[in-house]
Design a protein around this motif. Structure first.
Motif, PDB file in Angstrom:
ATOM      1  N   GLU A   1       0.882  -1.159   0.000  1.00 14.43           N
ATOM      2  CA  GLU A   1       0.000   0.000   0.000  1.00 14.43           C
ATOM      3  C   GLU A   1       0.922   1.212   0.000  1.00 14.43           C
ATOM      4  OE1 GLU A   1      -3.229   0.195  -0.226  1.00 14.43           O
ATOM      5  OE2 GLU A   1      -3.654  -1.953  -0.070  1.00 14.43           O
ATOM      6  N   VAL A   2       0.856   2.016  -1.045  1.00 15.16           N
ATOM      7  CA  VAL A   2       1.835   3.081  -1.238  1.00 15.16           C
ATOM      8  C   VAL A   2       1.225   4.457  -0.951  1.00 15.16           C
ATOM      9  CG1 VAL A   2       3.451   4.166  -2.837  1.00 15.16           C
ATOM     10  CG2 VAL A   2       3.023   1.697  -2.971  1.00 15.16           C
ATOM     11  N   PHE A   3       1.885   5.193  -0.084  1.00 13.02           N
ATOM     12  CA  PHE A   3       1.528   6.578   0.241  1.00 13.02           C
ATOM     13  C   PHE A   3       2.719   7.462  -0.141  1.00 13.02           C
ATOM     14  CE2 PHE A   3      -0.909   3.772   2.852  1.00 13.02           C
ATOM     15  CZ  PHE A   3      -2.109   4.391   3.125  1.00 13.02           C
ATOM     16  N   VAL A   4       2.452   8.664  -0.630  1.00 16.26           N
ATOM     17  CA  VAL A   4       3.522   9.539  -1.104  1.00 16.26           C
ATOM     18  C   VAL A   4       3.293  10.963  -0.598  1.00 16.26           C
ATOM     19  CG1 VAL A   4       4.717  10.471  -3.139  1.00 16.26           C
ATOM     20  CG2 VAL A   4       3.812   8.137  -3.196  1.00 16.26           C
ATOM     21  N   THR A   5       4.368  11.644  -0.259  1.00 19.79           N
ATOM     22  CA  THR A   5       4.288  13.068   0.069  1.00 19.79           C
ATOM     23  C   THR A   5       4.287  13.851  -1.239  1.00 19.79           C
ATOM     24  OG1 THR A   5       6.718  13.212   0.222  1.00 19.79           O
ATOM     25  CG2 THR A   5       5.508  12.774   2.255  1.00 19.79           C
ATOM     26  N   ASP A   6       3.188  14.523  -1.524  1.00 17.88           N
ATOM     27  CA  ASP A   6       3.029  15.258  -2.782  1.00 17.88           C
ATOM     28  C   ASP A   6       3.171  16.750  -2.495  1.00 17.88           C
ATOM     29  OD1 ASP A   6       2.522  15.718  -5.452  1.00 17.88           O
ATOM     30  OD2 ASP A   6       0.337  15.686  -5.217  1.00 17.88           O
ATOM     31  N   TRP A   7       4.385  17.278  -2.677  1.00 23.40           N
ATOM     32  CA  TRP A   7       4.669  18.674  -2.342  1.00 23.40           C
ATOM     33  C   TRP A   7       4.099  19.614  -3.400  1.00 23.40           C
ATOM     34  CZ3 TRP A   7       5.797  18.460   2.442  1.00 23.40           C
ATOM     35  CH2 TRP A   7       6.574  17.407   2.957  1.00 23.40           C
ATOM     36  N   HIS A   8       3.636  20.779  -2.952  1.00 25.74           N
ATOM     37  CA  HIS A   8       3.003  21.744  -3.844  1.00 25.74           C
ATOM     38  C   HIS A   8       4.017  22.753  -4.386  1.00 25.74           C
ATOM     39  CE1 HIS A   8      -1.000  21.051  -1.472  1.00 25.74           C
ATOM     40  NE2 HIS A   8      -0.646  20.013  -2.212  1.00 25.74           N
ATOM     41  N   ASN A   9       3.692  23.313  -5.535  1.00 24.89           N
ATOM     42  CA  ASN A   9       4.507  24.360  -6.144  1.00 24.89           C
ATOM     43  C   ASN A   9       4.307  25.642  -5.337  1.00 24.89           C
ATOM     44  OD1 ASN A   9       5.767  26.224  -7.854  1.00 24.89           O
ATOM     45  ND2 ASN A   9       5.167  25.088  -9.676  1.00 24.89           N
ATOM     46  N   ALA A  10       5.391  26.206  -4.833  1.00 21.10           N
ATOM     47  CA  ALA A  10       5.293  27.367  -3.942  1.00 21.10           C
ATOM     48  C   ALA A  10       4.639  28.571  -4.607  1.00 21.10           C
ATOM     49  CB  ALA A  10       6.682  27.750  -3.432  1.00 21.10           C
ATOM     50  N   ARG A  11       4.720  28.663  -5.938  1.00 23.00           N
ATOM     51  CA  ARG A  11       4.113  29.815  -6.619  1.00 23.00           C
ATOM     52  C   ARG A  11       2.582  29.789  -6.528  1.00 23.00           C
ATOM     53  NH1 ARG A  11       5.412  27.232 -12.381  1.00 23.00           N
ATOM     54  NH2 ARG A  11       3.489  26.045 -12.647  1.00 23.00           N
ATOM     55  N   ASP A  12       2.020  28.628  -6.200  1.00 20.76           N
ATOM     56  CA  ASP A  12       0.571  28.493  -6.113  1.00 20.76           C
ATOM     57  C   ASP A  12       0.054  28.583  -4.684  1.00 20.76           C
ATOM     58  OD1 ASP A  12       0.399  28.075  -8.898  1.00 20.76           O
ATOM     59  OD2 ASP A  12       0.860  25.936  -8.650  1.00 20.76           O
ATOM     60  N   ILE A  13       0.936  28.869  -3.725  1.00 18.65           N
ATOM     61  CA  ILE A  13       0.549  28.925  -2.312  1.00 18.65           C
ATOM     62  C   ILE A  13       0.504  30.382  -1.864  1.00 18.65           C
ATOM     63  CG2 ILE A  13       1.094  28.128   0.009  1.00 18.65           C
ATOM     64  CD1 ILE A  13       2.810  25.926  -1.310  1.00 18.65           C
ATOM     65  N   PRO A  14      -0.654  30.886  -1.474  1.00 17.64           N
ATOM     66  CA  PRO A  14      -0.769  32.296  -1.062  1.00 17.64           C
ATOM     67  C   PRO A  14       0.174  32.633   0.092  1.00 17.64           C
ATOM     68  CG  PRO A  14      -2.941  31.301  -1.319  1.00 17.64           C
ATOM     69  CD  PRO A  14      -1.940  30.172  -1.399  1.00 17.64           C
ATOM     70  N   VAL A  15       0.602  33.862   0.140  1.00 16.30           N
ATOM     71  CA  VAL A  15       1.491  34.327   1.208  1.00 16.30           C
ATOM     72  C   VAL A  15       0.837  34.115   2.574  1.00 16.30           C
ATOM     73  CG1 VAL A  15       2.665  36.354   2.159  1.00 16.30           C
ATOM     74  CG2 VAL A  15       2.615  35.990  -0.311  1.00 16.30           C
TER      75      VAL A  15
ATOM     76  N   LYS B   1       1.161  36.603 -11.983  1.00 12.23           N
ATOM     77  CA  LYS B   1       0.382  35.607 -12.710  1.00 12.23           C
ATOM     78  C   LYS B   1      -0.153  34.486 -11.819  1.00 12.23           C
ATOM     79  CE  LYS B   1       0.824  32.434 -16.673  1.00 12.23           C
ATOM     80  NZ  LYS B   1       1.714  31.952 -17.754  1.00 12.23           N
ATOM     81  N   TYR B   2       0.471  34.253 -10.664  1.00 12.52           N
ATOM     82  CA  TYR B   2       0.162  33.074  -9.859  1.00 12.52           C
ATOM     83  C   TYR B   2      -0.448  33.433  -8.503  1.00 12.52           C
ATOM     84  CZ  TYR B   2       3.037  30.796 -13.384  1.00 12.52           C
ATOM     85  OH  TYR B   2       3.532  30.337 -14.587  1.00 12.52           O
ATOM     86  N   PRO B   3      -1.164  32.480  -7.873  1.00 11.23           N
ATOM     87  CA  PRO B   3      -1.807  32.751  -6.574  1.00 11.23           C
ATOM     88  C   PRO B   3      -0.817  33.131  -5.476  1.00 11.23           C
ATOM     89  CG  PRO B   3      -2.714  30.746  -7.565  1.00 11.23           C
ATOM     90  CD  PRO B   3      -1.528  31.146  -8.398  1.00 11.23           C
ATOM     91  N   GLY B   4       0.431  32.681  -5.606  1.00 12.29           N
ATOM     92  CA  GLY B   4       1.426  32.977  -4.577  1.00 12.29           C
ATOM     93  C   GLY B   4       2.130  34.298  -4.780  1.00 12.29           C
ATOM     94  N   VAL B   5       1.529  35.219  -5.500  1.00  9.58           N
ATOM     95  CA  VAL B   5       2.158  36.507  -5.800  1.00  9.58           C
ATOM     96  C   VAL B   5       2.736  37.131  -4.538  1.00  9.58           C
ATOM     97  CG1 VAL B   5      -0.112  37.636  -5.642  1.00  9.58           C
ATOM     98  CG2 VAL B   5       1.790  38.809  -6.770  1.00  9.58           C
ATOM     99  N   GLY B   6       4.003  37.525  -4.645  1.00  6.95           N
ATOM    100  CA  GLY B   6       4.689  38.152  -3.519  1.00  6.95           C
ATOM    101  C   GLY B   6       5.467  37.198  -2.644  1.00  6.95           C
ATOM    102  N   ARG B   7       5.226  35.880  -2.750  1.00  8.80           N
ATOM    103  CA  ARG B   7       5.954  34.902  -1.926  1.00  8.80           C
ATOM    104  C   ARG B   7       7.401  34.819  -2.384  1.00  8.80           C
ATOM    105  NH1 ARG B   7       5.252  30.924   1.541  1.00  8.80           N
ATOM    106  NH2 ARG B   7       2.981  31.051   1.506  1.00  8.80           N
TER     107      ARG B   7
END
Length: 425
Positions: free
Chosen positions: A133-147, A242-248
Motif C-alpha cells: 500500500e503506497v503513500f507519497v508526500t506530494d509537495w506543492h509548487n510554492a508559486r501556487d501557495i498564497p502568502v 500571474k500566480y496565486p502565490g504573488v509576492g511569496r
C-alpha cells in the motif's frame, strides 16, 4: 516589489519561446506549402513542435500516469489517488487499488522537495505498488501557495512528516529518497521522544545528505563556496502577478532548471538537436525516450525561499543533522532516541550528488539503536537516479528493501531479526 520584475521577466521569456514555437509549427504546417515540398518547412515545423513542447512543460505538473493495475487475481483494477492529509505546502496521497485486498506492507514514500515534482518517483511507486500500500508526500509548487499560508522551512518539513506518520499509524515503513533523508531521520527521532507509539516500523534512507562532509561532491562544494548572503541575493525572487502565490519569496523553478541544464549543457543541446531531426523525419512519439525523460526533467516547481535557504544553512553548512544538533520549535532532536525503528541506508557507488558515505552516516547517529536493527547497502554501479529507479532499483535494491521491511514488520518488542547487511558503504 523587489525581484518580482525578474520573476515576471523569466516567465515572459518562457512564454515568448513557447509562442514562437507554436507560431513556427502553425506557419510551417499550412497545407498550401505541401504544393511545393521543401525540407526547410519540415525543419521549421519540427523546431516549432519541439520548442513549444519544451517551454510549455516547464510550467505543467506531470500526471502520475498510473491508472490501472493487474492484481494477483489476473484482473485489471483501477488505481485512484486519494488525499489522506491535505496541507498548504503538501499532501499525503494514497495510491488505492479498489477491489484488491489491503496489502500488509504500508509504505510512506517521502519525495524530495528539490525542484521537481513528486512524480519524479513514478517508476518507484509503480514498482512498490505491486506488493505494498503506497503513500507519497506530494509537495506543492510554492508559486501556487498564497502568502497568507505562512512560511515553510526545514522545521516545518519535519513537522509535516511527523503528521503524515501519525496519520498512517505505527505499522508504517518509511522510504525517504534523496534530500528528505536527514529530515525523515529527524522526524522519526522527534516521534521517538514525543510519541513513541506513532513511530514507523522501519526507515529506509536512499542517497540522502545526512552528513554532506563525509564525502564531498560538487553540490557540497558549492554550498561551502557561496555565502548565505550571495544565495539570497542571486537565487531568491518574489512570485509574479500571474500566480496565486504573488509576492511569496521563492527559489524559482526556472532558475533551478537553468542550473540543472548548465551542468550538462552540451549533452542537452545535442539531445534537442537530435529530437528536432527525429520529428522532421516523423520518428518521434509522445512516449519516446526523449519525451518521457524531458517531460519530467523540464517540469520544475518553485521552492519556498525559507526552505531552500535553511536547507543550505542548517543541513549543508551547519551540519546540524550530522552533528546531532538539529532543533525543531526550539527543542533539540536527539537521533539517539531512536531505539526500536529499524534503519537501513542505500547508496550508489557512482552517485555524484549524495556520494557514498553521506547517507550511511545516519547509522552512527542512531546510538540508541541495536546493531541488529541497522543495515546498509552500497550499489556499486548505480548513480543517483539509479538507486531509486531504473535497473539497479528493480533488480537489486527493491528486493532488499522489501526483505528489510518484512524482517521488521513484527512486534517491536520481538523484532530482533538481523538487518540485511548487504554491502556496507
Amino acid at each position: 516589489m523587489r525581484y518580482m520584475a525578474t520573476y515576471d521577466l523569466m516567465e515572459t521569456l518562457r512564454n515568448t519561446n513557447q509562442w514562437l514555437g507554436a507560431t513556427a509549427l502553425s506557419m510551417a504546417s499550412y497545407p498550401i506549402f505541401s504544393m511545393t515540398p521543401n525540407p526547410a518547412f519540415q525543419w521549421i515545423s519540427a523546431w516549432g513542435e519541439v520548442t513549444e513542447r519544451t517551454f510549455q512543460r516547464m510550467v505543467t505538473k506531470p500526471d502520475w500516469g498510473i491508472h490501472t493495475f493487474t492484481c494477483e487475481d489476473g484482473k485489471d483494477h483501477l488505481v485512484s489517488i486519494d488525499t489522506v492529509v491535505e496541507k498548504p505546502f503538501g499532501d499525503l496521497i494514497h495510491f488505492a487499488v479498489p477491489g484488491r485486498k489491503p496489502m500488509k506492507r504500508r509504505v510512506l514514500l517521502v519525495a524530495p522537495m528539490s525542484g521537481h515534482y513528486a512524480t519524479l518517483l513514478r517508476s518507484t511507486v509503480k514498482s512498490l505498488l505491486v506488493d505494498c500500500e503506497v503513500f507519497v508526500t506530494d509537495w506543492h509548487n510554492a508559486r501556487d501557495i498564497p502568502v497568507s499560508a505562512g512560511k515553510f522551512d526545514v522545521e516545518d518539513y519535519t513537522l509535516y512528516l511527523t503528521e503524515f506518520m501519525r496519520a498512517m499509524g505505527p505499522d508504517t515503513h518509511v522510504i525517504a529518497v534523496c534530500q528528505p533523508a536527514p529530515l525523515a531521520l529527524a522526524a522519526t527521532a522527534l516521534l521517538a521522544e514525543e510519541e513513541p507509539e506513532a513511530q514507523p516500523r522501519s526507515l529506509t534512507l536512499i542517497g540522502g545528505p545526512v552528513d554532506p562532509d563525509a564525502s564531498p561532491t560538487e553540490v557540497t562544494d558549492f554550498g561551502r563556496r557561496v555565502t548565505m548572503g550571495q544565495l539570497e541575493e542571486t537565487m531568491i525572487q518574489r512570485v509574479g502577478f500571474k500566480y496565486p502565490g504573488v509576492g511569496r519569496m521563492v527559489y524559482p523553478g526556472l532558475l533551478q532548471l537553468a542550473s540543472f541544464i548548465s551542468m550538462n549543457s552540451e549533452k542537452h543541446a545535442a539531445a534537442f538537436t537530435d529530437q528536432i531531426a527525429r520529428v522532421a523525419r516523423g520518428e518521434d512519439g509522445d512516449h519516446d525516450k526523449h519525451n518521457k525523460f524531458y517531460d519530467e526533467y523540464l517540469a520544475v516547481m518553485d521552492m519556498p525561499a525559507e526552505f531552500y535557504l535553511s536547507t543550505v544553512e542548517r543541513i549543508f553548512k551547519g551540519l546540524e543533522i550530522a552533528k546531532n544538533e538539529f532543533t525543531v520549535a526550539g527543542r533539540k532532536v536527539d537521533m539517539g532516541k531512536i531505539t526500536n525503528v529499524a534503519v537501513k541506508t542505500v547508496e550508489g557507488g557512482k552517485d555524484d550528488i549524495s556520494a557514498p558515505g553521506q547517507c550511511v552516516a545516519a547509522l552512527d547517529l542512531c546510538t540508541g539503536l541495536p546493531e541488529s536493527l541497522k543495515a546498509s547497502h552500497l550499489e556499486p554501479e548505480a548513480g543517483h537516479y539509479g538507486i531509486f529507479a531504473g535497473k539497479s532499483w528493480r533488480n537489486n535494491i527493491r528486493p532488499l528493501v522489501l526483505e528489510f521491511i518484512d524482517a521488521n514488520s513484527g512486534d517491536r518488542k520481538t523484532a530482533s531479526k538481523p538487518a540485511n547487511k548487504n554491502a556496507a558503504a
